[in-house]
Write an enzyme that holds these catalytic residues in place. Structure first.
Site, PDB file in Angstrom:
ATOM      1  N   GLY A   1      -4.143  -1.474   5.531  1.00 20.94           N
ATOM      2  CA  GLY A   1      -3.270  -2.582   5.125  1.00 20.94           C
ATOM      3  C   GLY A   1      -3.853  -3.944   5.446  1.00 20.94           C
ATOM      4  O   GLY A   1      -3.859  -4.846   4.603  1.00 20.94           O
ATOM      5  N   ARG A   2      -4.393  -4.119   6.649  1.00 14.56           N
ATOM      6  CA  ARG A   2      -4.891  -5.449   7.037  1.00 14.56           C
ATOM      7  C   ARG A   2      -6.285  -5.759   6.485  1.00 14.56           C
ATOM      8  O   ARG A   2      -6.856  -6.805   6.769  1.00 14.56           O
ATOM      9  CB  ARG A   2      -4.841  -5.618   8.555  1.00 14.56           C
ATOM     10  CG  ARG A   2      -5.438  -4.491   9.364  1.00 14.56           C
ATOM     11  CD  ARG A   2      -5.034  -4.598  10.831  1.00 14.56           C
ATOM     12  NE  ARG A   2      -5.413  -3.443  11.619  1.00 14.56           N
ATOM     13  CZ  ARG A   2      -4.686  -2.338  11.723  1.00 14.56           C
ATOM     14  NH1 ARG A   2      -3.554  -2.236  11.075  1.00 14.56           N
ATOM     15  NH2 ARG A   2      -5.086  -1.323  12.479  1.00 14.56           N
TER      16      ARG A   2
ATOM     17  N   GLU B   1      -3.069  -6.270  15.571  1.00 20.19           N
ATOM     18  CA  GLU B   1      -2.630  -4.956  15.076  1.00 20.19           C
ATOM     19  C   GLU B   1      -3.759  -3.937  15.277  1.00 20.19           C
ATOM     20  O   GLU B   1      -3.513  -2.767  15.519  1.00 20.19           O
ATOM     21  CB  GLU B   1      -2.250  -5.050  13.588  1.00 20.19           C
ATOM     22  CG  GLU B   1      -1.396  -3.881  13.118  1.00 20.19           C
ATOM     23  CD  GLU B   1      -0.754  -4.118  11.753  1.00 20.19           C
ATOM     24  OE1 GLU B   1       0.426  -4.475  11.700  1.00 20.19           O
ATOM     25  OE2 GLU B   1      -1.443  -3.940  10.741  1.00 20.19           O
TER      26      GLU B   1
ATOM     27  N   HIS C   1      -2.627 -33.232  18.118  1.00 21.08           N
ATOM     28  CA  HIS C   1      -1.431 -34.046  18.317  1.00 21.08           C
ATOM     29  C   HIS C   1      -0.217 -33.171  18.576  1.00 21.08           C
ATOM     30  O   HIS C   1       0.914 -33.611  18.413  1.00 21.08           O
ATOM     31  CB  HIS C   1      -1.220 -34.943  17.096  1.00 21.08           C
ATOM     32  CG  HIS C   1      -2.435 -35.781  16.833  1.00 21.08           C
ATOM     33  ND1 HIS C   1      -2.665 -36.984  17.470  1.00 21.08           N
ATOM     34  CD2 HIS C   1      -3.531 -35.552  16.067  1.00 21.08           C
ATOM     35  CE1 HIS C   1      -3.839 -37.470  17.077  1.00 21.08           C
ATOM     36  NE2 HIS C   1      -4.382 -36.613  16.233  1.00 21.08           N
TER      37      HIS C   1
ATOM     38  N   LYS D   1       9.962   0.061  12.318  1.00 26.08           N
ATOM     39  CA  LYS D   1      10.297   0.188  10.890  1.00 26.08           C
ATOM     40  C   LYS D   1      11.357   1.262  10.710  1.00 26.08           C
ATOM     41  O   LYS D   1      12.325   1.085   9.978  1.00 26.08           O
ATOM     42  CB  LYS D   1       9.054   0.620  10.101  1.00 26.08           C
ATOM     43  CG  LYS D   1       8.061  -0.460   9.785  1.00 26.08           C
ATOM     44  CD  LYS D   1       7.003   0.148   8.868  1.00 26.08           C
ATOM     45  CE  LYS D   1       5.970  -0.838   8.407  1.00 26.08           C
ATOM     46  NZ  LYS D   1       4.904  -0.215   7.629  1.00 26.08           N
TER      47      LYS D   1
ATOM     48  N   LYS E   1       0.848  -1.202   0.000  1.00 28.20           N
ATOM     49  CA  LYS E   1       0.000   0.000   0.000  1.00 28.20           C
ATOM     50  C   LYS E   1       0.882   1.251   0.000  1.00 28.20           C
ATOM     51  O   LYS E   1       0.680   2.165  -0.774  1.00 28.20           O
ATOM     52  CB  LYS E   1      -0.938  -0.023   1.206  1.00 28.20           C
ATOM     53  CG  LYS E   1      -1.836   1.186   1.237  1.00 28.20           C
ATOM     54  CD  LYS E   1      -2.759   1.211   2.429  1.00 28.20           C
ATOM     55  CE  LYS E   1      -3.478   2.553   2.463  1.00 28.20           C
ATOM     56  NZ  LYS E   1      -4.225   2.769   3.679  1.00 28.20           N
TER      57      LYS E   1
ATOM     58  N   GLU F   1      10.909  -4.357   3.888  1.00 27.09           N
ATOM     59  CA  GLU F   1      11.068  -5.770   3.528  1.00 27.09           C
ATOM     60  C   GLU F   1      10.640  -6.012   2.075  1.00 27.09           C
ATOM     61  O   GLU F   1      11.302  -6.727   1.322  1.00 27.09           O
ATOM     62  CB  GLU F   1      10.230  -6.670   4.463  1.00 27.09           C
ATOM     63  CG  GLU F   1      10.671  -6.653   5.913  1.00 27.09           C
ATOM     64  CD  GLU F   1      10.031  -5.539   6.734  1.00 27.09           C
ATOM     65  OE1 GLU F   1       9.543  -4.541   6.133  1.00 27.09           O
ATOM     66  OE2 GLU F   1      10.022  -5.654   7.971  1.00 27.09           O
TER      67      GLU F   1
HETATM   68  O1  F6P Z   1       3.186  -4.019   9.714  1.00 23.29           O
HETATM   69  C1  F6P Z   1       2.583  -2.770   9.568  1.00 23.29           C
HETATM   70  C2  F6P Z   1       1.957  -2.634   8.264  1.00 23.29           C
HETATM   71  O2  F6P Z   1       1.777  -1.288   8.102  1.00 23.29           O
HETATM   72  C3  F6P Z   1       0.648  -3.392   8.118  1.00 23.29           C
HETATM   73  O3  F6P Z   1      -0.437  -2.706   8.629  1.00 23.29           O
HETATM   74  C4  F6P Z   1       0.576  -3.593   6.635  1.00 23.29           C
HETATM   75  O4  F6P Z   1      -0.311  -4.606   6.318  1.00 23.29           O
HETATM   76  C5  F6P Z   1       2.028  -3.954   6.362  1.00 23.29           C
HETATM   77  O5  F6P Z   1       2.767  -3.107   7.199  1.00 23.29           O
HETATM   78  C6  F6P Z   1       2.456  -3.782   4.935  1.00 23.29           C
HETATM   79  O6  F6P Z   1       2.306  -2.456   4.511  1.00 23.29           O
HETATM   80  P1  F6P Z   1       2.390  -2.059   2.998  1.00 23.29           P
HETATM   81  O7  F6P Z   1       1.240  -2.671   2.290  1.00 23.29           O
HETATM   82  O8  F6P Z   1       2.332  -0.563   2.998  1.00 23.29           O
HETATM   83  O9  F6P Z   1       3.688  -2.559   2.461  1.00 23.29           O
END
Ligand code: F6P
Length: 499
Positions: A239-240, A325, A357, A467, A185, A191
């Site tokens: 995001g979620r 979150e 299990h 971050k 987003k 990452e």
């Molecule tokens: O981990 C925090 C977060 O902002 C989440 O809310 C989101 O889903 C994730 O990082 C990834 O964010 P982006 O879609 O901006 O890469």
């Protein structure tokens, strides 16, 4: 109302709830709600009729119904970021503001057109790069839909910048026939950008094979992704909650638009229910209230989700992000510290019967107990599989039953104390429709809990600090930069360099 609930809990602390099931012949019928091909069965909780009356009164006191309407009407309930949360727009409820409906309409048209164009190129594989909501949702759909639909393309996912995993995934792929989706987003998540950059520099994929899904299209084109391959999502999709949006391009590509639409329809069924059912017969509201009951009155620190379907394996990590979150907060909506109220429990779980299990032992005889949600598809996708599905259902029912009734034996080592509560969500089948319904149930549960606790479920500042710090620490071999780091980082860095 919370005080009344605490008093009430004290009176129930020694109550035998398995006995309630024995002596109250209508309890099972009273404590269940049917919604289409889904049944929420909550009779096996540590509750009485009075508990429910008090919990529902709490929901009225906190104006849950009004807040749900405000959410759908697009009020800016994400106060810290001055945003609405309108991911439900993809599911199409009539309360959604027209401007959001139009945005979604245009986005879906672009999504379907891009999917069609990509299909014509006959890619063999698709590598989806994203993290958090931009990974967990698409991964869940990929696994869940496979139970009923054969994928048109082989999907791969990478989230963490772990070279060993990346190498393993890439070694099976042909750059010429692999589509790369960068899902972010913000298009700044380290990452995701690190993985995408590494692939751009080392795995020579034609430029046309790159696609981006983002709310920052300019950042995606600056990265080098062709403009016509960039899908834009609106800022009001958190995001979620991205799973409903173009973030799920991979599912549309692999399983087609019908499967995606069926997923949205499942979500819509729950939207209609949550807005129209009375609070005492409203599944997400009941789920939320029972969560509050266990967290705040019984002091439970964890909550387990146990889906009896391989296709729902990724549902537990998905819900972990959704619940923890959203609700892992310690300040109120008006910016004050939240005192004396516990919020999100730690959410955990695993797929049944595998968990039986593994950690099932601790659920039956461990020194802690926690509320559990069993999720149980009743029908197999194919008639010849029903005999196995029946075994799955039998396993789930036995677990829930034994947890509540316990078992007596002469030796303590063989005894099960029982009185351990659970909810069971029976769904007809593990398929796109029920996946959509399940996710919407948990989303609304989370929203209702946020209303009761008076917190903002749509921001995540706890994550942002880490971050930023990780960006400063990007290289282990840059000692001159260490000067700006505090003693905690310095200590860990020196230990890492000692390896
Ligand atoms: O981990 C925090 C977060 O902002 C989440 O809310 C989101 O889903 C994730 O990082 C990834 O964010 P982006 O879609 O901006 O890469």
């Amino acid at each position: 109302m919370m005080h009344a609930l605490l008093d009430h809990q004290r009176r129930l602390s020694d109550h035998d709830f398995a006995r309630c099931m024995e002596t109250d012949s209508s309890r099972a019928d009273r404590f269940q709600v049917r919604l289409g091909s889904l049944v929420y069965y909550y009779a096996m909780n540590r509750i009485t009729d009075q508990t429910l009356a008090l919990l529902v009164a709490l929901a009225h006191e906190r104006k849950v119904a009004q807040q749900l309407k405000a959410l759908f009407a697009g009020e800016r309930l994400n106060t810290t970021e001055n945003q609405s949360a309108l991911h439900m727009a993809y599911r199409g409820h009539s309360l959604i503001p027209t401007s959001a409906v139009e945005t979604v309409h245009a986005e879906k048209a672009r999504l379907f057109a891009l999917a069609e164009r990509l299909h014509s190129k006959a890619y063999t594989d698709c590598l989806h790069i994203g993290i958090g909501g931009s990974d967990l949702g698409p991964k869940l759909l990929n696994q869940c839909f496979q139970g009923v639909h054969k994928p048109h393309i082989k999907m791969h996912f990478i989230s963490t910048p772990d070279y060993q995993h990346l190498h393993q995934v890439l070694s099976d792929l042909n750059p010429a026939t692999t589509l790369i989706i960068v899902a972010s987003k913000s298009f700044t998540t380290a990452e995701t950008i690190d993985n995408a950059t590494w692939i751009k520099n080392n795995f020579h994929v034609p430029r046309d094979n790159w696609v981006a899904i983002t709310a920052q299209p300019d950042a995606a084109t600056s990265f080098g992704i062709p403009k016509e391959n960039v899908l834009t999502i609106p800022s009001w999709v958190g995001g979620r909650y991205g799973i409903w949006s173009s973030m799920s391009l991979s599912a549309v590509l692999a399983f087609g638009t019908e499967a995606y639409q069926s997923f949205l329809d499942g979500g819509r069924l729950v939207d209609e229910h949550v807005l129209s059912a009375p609070l005492e017969a409203n599944i997400p509201v009941l789920m939320a209230l029972l969560g509050v009951w266990y967290r705040n009155a019984w002091g439970c620190q964890t909550h387990a989700i146990l889906p009896y379907a391989k296709g729902l394996d990724p549902f537990v990590p998905f819900c972990q992000q959704l619940e923890m979150e959203s609700l892992g907060k310690s300040s109120t909506l008006d910016g004050k510290p939240l005192l004396k109220t516990d919020t999100a429990p730690a959410l955990w779980g695993g797929q049944g019967p595998d968990f039986q299990h593994a950690f099932g032992q601790a659920l039956h005889q461990g020194s802690f107990w926690c509320p559990i949600d069993f999720i149980v598809p009743v029908d197999s996708a194919a008639p010849e599989g029903q005999v196995l599905q029946d075994r799955m259902v039998a396993n789930a029912i036995s677990q829930a039953s034994i947890l509540l009734t316990g078992a007596s034996a002469n030796e303590p080592s063989r005894q099960l104390t029982g009185n351990r509560p659970s909810n069971t969500l029976f769904i007809k089948q593990c398929d796109p429709f029920h996946c959509g319904a399940l996710i919407a149930l948990y989303e609304h549960k989370v929203f209702v809990q946020s209303v009761i606790w008076g917190i903002n479920p749509f921001d995540q500042f706890g994550v942002e600090w880490g971050k930023q710090l990780a960006r400063q620490l990007s290289s282990l071999k840059a000692p001159q930069k260490d000067l700006t780091l505090d003693a905690t980082c310095q200590g860990l860095l020196s230990a890492a360099r000692g390896v």
